[in-house]
Write an enzyme that holds these catalytic residues in place. Structure first.
Site, PDB file in Angstrom:
ATOM      1  N   HIS A   5       3.452   6.551  -6.860  1.00 28.71           N
ATOM      2  CA  HIS A   5       2.621   7.664  -7.353  1.00 28.71           C
ATOM      3  C   HIS A   5       3.416   8.970  -7.251  1.00 28.71           C
ATOM      4  O   HIS A   5       3.451   9.785  -8.168  1.00 28.71           O
ATOM      5  CB  HIS A   5       1.347   7.740  -6.500  1.00 28.71           C
TER       6      HIS A   5
ATOM      7  N   HIS B 252       1.691   4.381  -2.843  1.00 32.91           N
ATOM      8  CA  HIS B 252       1.749   5.849  -2.692  1.00 32.91           C
ATOM      9  C   HIS B 252       3.116   6.362  -3.172  1.00 32.91           C
ATOM     10  O   HIS B 252       3.214   7.403  -3.812  1.00 32.91           O
ATOM     11  CB  HIS B 252       1.600   6.246  -1.225  1.00 32.91           C
TER      12      HIS B 252
ATOM     13  N   HIS C  77       0.835  -1.200   0.000  1.00 39.24           N
ATOM     14  CA  HIS C  77       0.000   0.000   0.000  1.00 39.24           C
ATOM     15  C   HIS C  77       0.879   1.263   0.000  1.00 39.24           C
ATOM     16  O   HIS C  77       0.737   2.141  -0.854  1.00 39.24           O
ATOM     17  CB  HIS C  77      -0.917  -0.028   1.229  1.00 39.24           C
ATOM     18  N   GLU C  78       1.792   1.319   0.952  1.00 35.00           N
ATOM     19  CA  GLU C  78       2.620   2.528   1.065  1.00 35.00           C
ATOM     20  C   GLU C  78       3.579   2.654  -0.117  1.00 35.00           C
ATOM     21  O   GLU C  78       3.910   3.760  -0.541  1.00 35.00           O
ATOM     22  CB  GLU C  78       3.394   2.535   2.393  1.00 35.00           C
TER      23      GLU C  78
HETATM   24 ZN   LIG Z   1      -2.917   5.235   2.017  1.00 31.91          ZN
END
Ligand SMILES: [Zn+2]
Length: 683
Positions: free
Chosen positions: A473, A470, A466-467
């Protein structure tokens, strides 16, 4: 605070791209912040009188944001990962300076007028520039640029109060979490808690010259006790401690109490919204989101709740059948794990040895290489904030460096809980030299202990993915303007798209094969375990769904209130929301709101729904990979170009449509959670 005699030796003022974290001392903070603010305020004055604002003028303004960010970003990062007494004081003393600077900037009419000129004169034809101007005008308006006289002053004071209260909320929570320990003296109490947690607790007890085991309330220990301790009493002790942190109840009742801050934060947000002409803070929040109205958000949450509640009820009854008694809230995680073992044959702890952190990282980086043709190479960097921190250089296939990543993986005192990515530096191609983007990736995993490396649960693995989502991105942006590069300028309810998208890969057999290798034998996960992990996606997914909806709806309704909310009303609203969407009802002493830092200290106020909102986008995006093949380069390139590369330079809905060729559909998320049957034809 004393002025430094030699300000140029201040590491915070070093123009180098990577902060010299190890050199930064609390006494550097205030002088550096004062100096950068005074320099950049002078620069703003000059920009405010420019006759013909053009693209170069806009670039000069971006340089101001970047200069302040260059000093403040490392300070606020250190305050999150090493929040010790003096550094925290230094951070707190600068909050008013920083808040003032940004409020003044937001209310600067001369700058606003120049943005309006840029909008009207048609010179700016670059779509990215047009987006900066459009969002810039919006943000000036949301910062109260139109306010006059006392309203203007009051708005400033409200922002000031809010910044201080939010910081204090987080600090109270950190202190309350660090303050709790539980001294266990009998084997019975620690029975079935994983060995590494027990050994750590024994060592901590020895350090304090105590017998038995001293357990902290850090996230790995809390999770381990709730999931594995067979003694219901110790689970209740931990449940009570965790859910009464920073409140008027529980073991440290009244100390670090966030109750008064909750009232104050809500009152200040409501007042700010009112000053700007909104009905509520929720309405103000929607002004920058992908969702179009407050009604749309509430309907979205309620629709998901009505679709998933029956699933949650059925799942709870399965847990109750297994336990053979009515369940208390501190029994849920424990019996969920038992049920997972009996129904799926899957055990979190048994899998840990297959997920040593280094192996998982290696596999994750290989995935990034496979999808996006990028490489992460570890580099020595002497200037980190902790011995366990590592730095990776991000490169294209041709070796060209395009960014950097700091990682800080382990739980420790004085570190904020949870996991997050935040910005160290933004991508910018406006100056003479390109400024590369750098991210901080922070988690709270169990540290290595003795000879044993850090071993993750599969849930930790998902958190890491998940991190990292990010992070890419932020890092794979191609936007040349920092204010719209990476996650900047992305509507908050779309910002969880890349992160939740990447989570999907943590369940794929091909990925599990490369990340899941036994730390001693290097054996890969047996294929049947991989299948079980895939099936675990829908296991108790109804309960997980309604829990998130409970948080999202509570947050949104709380910020929709049009009048002042007392703490009693806040807790009453929580009860009301639970009655509507939840299936598990906590005891009276539960003070969940007092530790809900996402909404009271972080950026998720009237925005917690964003997780579910963006999960729709993420699941629908991943469905494109299911159709084309999970590692299909073309689809990955298309995703990178349409979503990751564009940052905030396009509206979230446009970016999504560019990728998917249509507007988002809810079905992929419902299928992924088992609420709708899976499309069996999907690859
Ligand atoms: Zn998040």
């Amino acid at each position: 605070m004393r002025e430094l005699t030699e300000i140029d030796g201040n590491p915070l003022l070093d123009p180098g791209l990577r902060p010299r974290y190890a050199d930064i001392r609390p006494e550097h903070v205030e002088p550096a912040v004062r100096r950068i603010i005074s320099e950049q305020s002078a620069q703003l004055d000059a920009l405010s009188t420019a006759q013909n604002p053009d693209v170069a003028w806009l670039a000069a303004l971006e340089a101001v944001y970047e200069a302040v960010n260059h000093v403040w970003s490392p300070v606020s990062h250190l305050n999150a990962v090493n929040s010790s007494g003096e550094l925290r004081d230094a951070y707190n003393s600068c909050i008013p300076l920083i808040t003032n600077f940004y409020t003044d900037l937001g209310q600067n009419r001369a700058l606003y007028d120049r943005f309006a000129t840029l909008r009207d004169n048609g010179d700016a034809t670059d779509p990215v520039v047009r987006q900066i101007v459009r969002l810039g005008l919006r943000d000036f308006e949301l910062a109260g640029v139109a306010l006059e006289g006392t309203a203007r002053e009051r708005y400033k004071a409200v922002m000031q109060g809010l910044a201080e209260c939010q910081a204090k909320f987080e600090q109270n929570l950190m202190d309350a979490t660090d303050a709790f320990t539980h001294h266990a003296l009998s084997e019975h109490e620690i029975a079935d808690i994983p060995a590494d947690i027990v050994e750590r607790a024994a060592e901590f007890a020895r350090e304090k010259q105590l017998d038995g085991w001293l357990l902290r309330l850090d996230p790995p220990t809390y999770q381990a006790v709730m999931t594995h301790a067979s003694d219901g009493n110790i689970r209740e002790t931990f449940y009570r401690a965790w859910n009464t942190r920073a409140s008027d109840a529980g073991p440290n009742a009244g100390e670090w109490d966030n109750g008064p801050l909750i009232e104050e934060i809500l009152a200040l947000r409501r007042e700010a919204a009112e000053l700007l002409g909104f009905e509520s803070y929720a309405e103000q929040s929607i002004a920058t989101k992908m969702a179009k109205s407050t009604d749309e958000v509430v309907e979205f949450l309620r629709d998901l709740a009505s679709r998933s509640k029956d699933f949650a009820i059925e799942e709870l009854s399965r847990l109750e059948r297994l336990a053979d008694e009515p369940l208390q809230p501190w029994d849920i995680a424990y019996f969920s794990e038992q049920l997972k073992e009996s129904e799926l044959g899957l055990s979190d702890e048994a899998l840990r040895p297959y997920f040593p952190l280094d192996g998982v990282l290696k596999g994750l980086f290989e995935l990034a290489e496979r999808l996006f043709e990028i490489e992460l190479v570890e580099q020595t960097y002497e200037q980190c904030w902790n011995d366990t921190v590592r730095y990776y250089s991000l490169r294209k296939a041709n070796g060209e460096e395009i960014g950097g990543l700091f990682t800080d993986f382990f739980a420790r005192p004085n570190k904020r809980g949870g996991a997050w990515m935040d910005v160290c530096s933004n991508h910018s191609a406006l100056g003479k030299t390109r400024q590369l983007p750098i991210a901080h990736l922070v988690c709270n995993f169990s540290a290595p202990f003795g000879e044993t490396p850090s071993l993750l649960t599969h849930n930790d693995v998902v958190t890491l993915f998940h991190e990292f989502g990010h992070s890419i991105h932020h890092l794979l942006t191609e936007v040349e303007w920092p204010s719209l590069a990476g996650i900047n300028g992305v509507a908050w309810d779309a910002v969880e798209l890349p992160s939740q998208f990447l989570e999907n890969f943590a369940y794929l057999p091909e990925v599990l094969d490369s990340i899941g290798r036994h730390y001693e034998s290097n054996e890969s996960l047996p294929p049947e375990v991989m299948q079980k992990l895939q099936r675990s996606r829908t296991f108790l997914a109804g309960l997980a769904m309604v829990r998130q909806l409970e948080f999202g709806l509570f947050d949104f309704l709380l910020h929709s209130a049009e009048d002042k909310q007392s703490l009693a009303q806040v807790h009453a609203l929580m009860d009301k929301v639970r009655n509507e969407v939840a299936v598990i009802y906590p005891p009276q002493y539960n003070r969940f709101a007092n530790s809900f830092s996402h909404i009271f200290a972080g950026g998720y106020a009237a925005g917690y729904y964003s997780y579910k909102w963006a999960e729709v986008l993420a699941a629908d995006s991943f469905a494109a990979f299911q159709e084309a093949g999970h590692f299909d380069r073309k689809t990955a390139q298309h995703f990178r170009a349409s979503i990751l590369a564009v940052g905030g330079s396009q509206d979230a809905i446009d970016a999504f449509v560019a990728f998917r060729g249509r507007t988002p559909r809810l079905e992929p998320l419902l299928e992924q959670s088992g609420i709708l049957p899976q499309d069996i034809n999907a690859a």
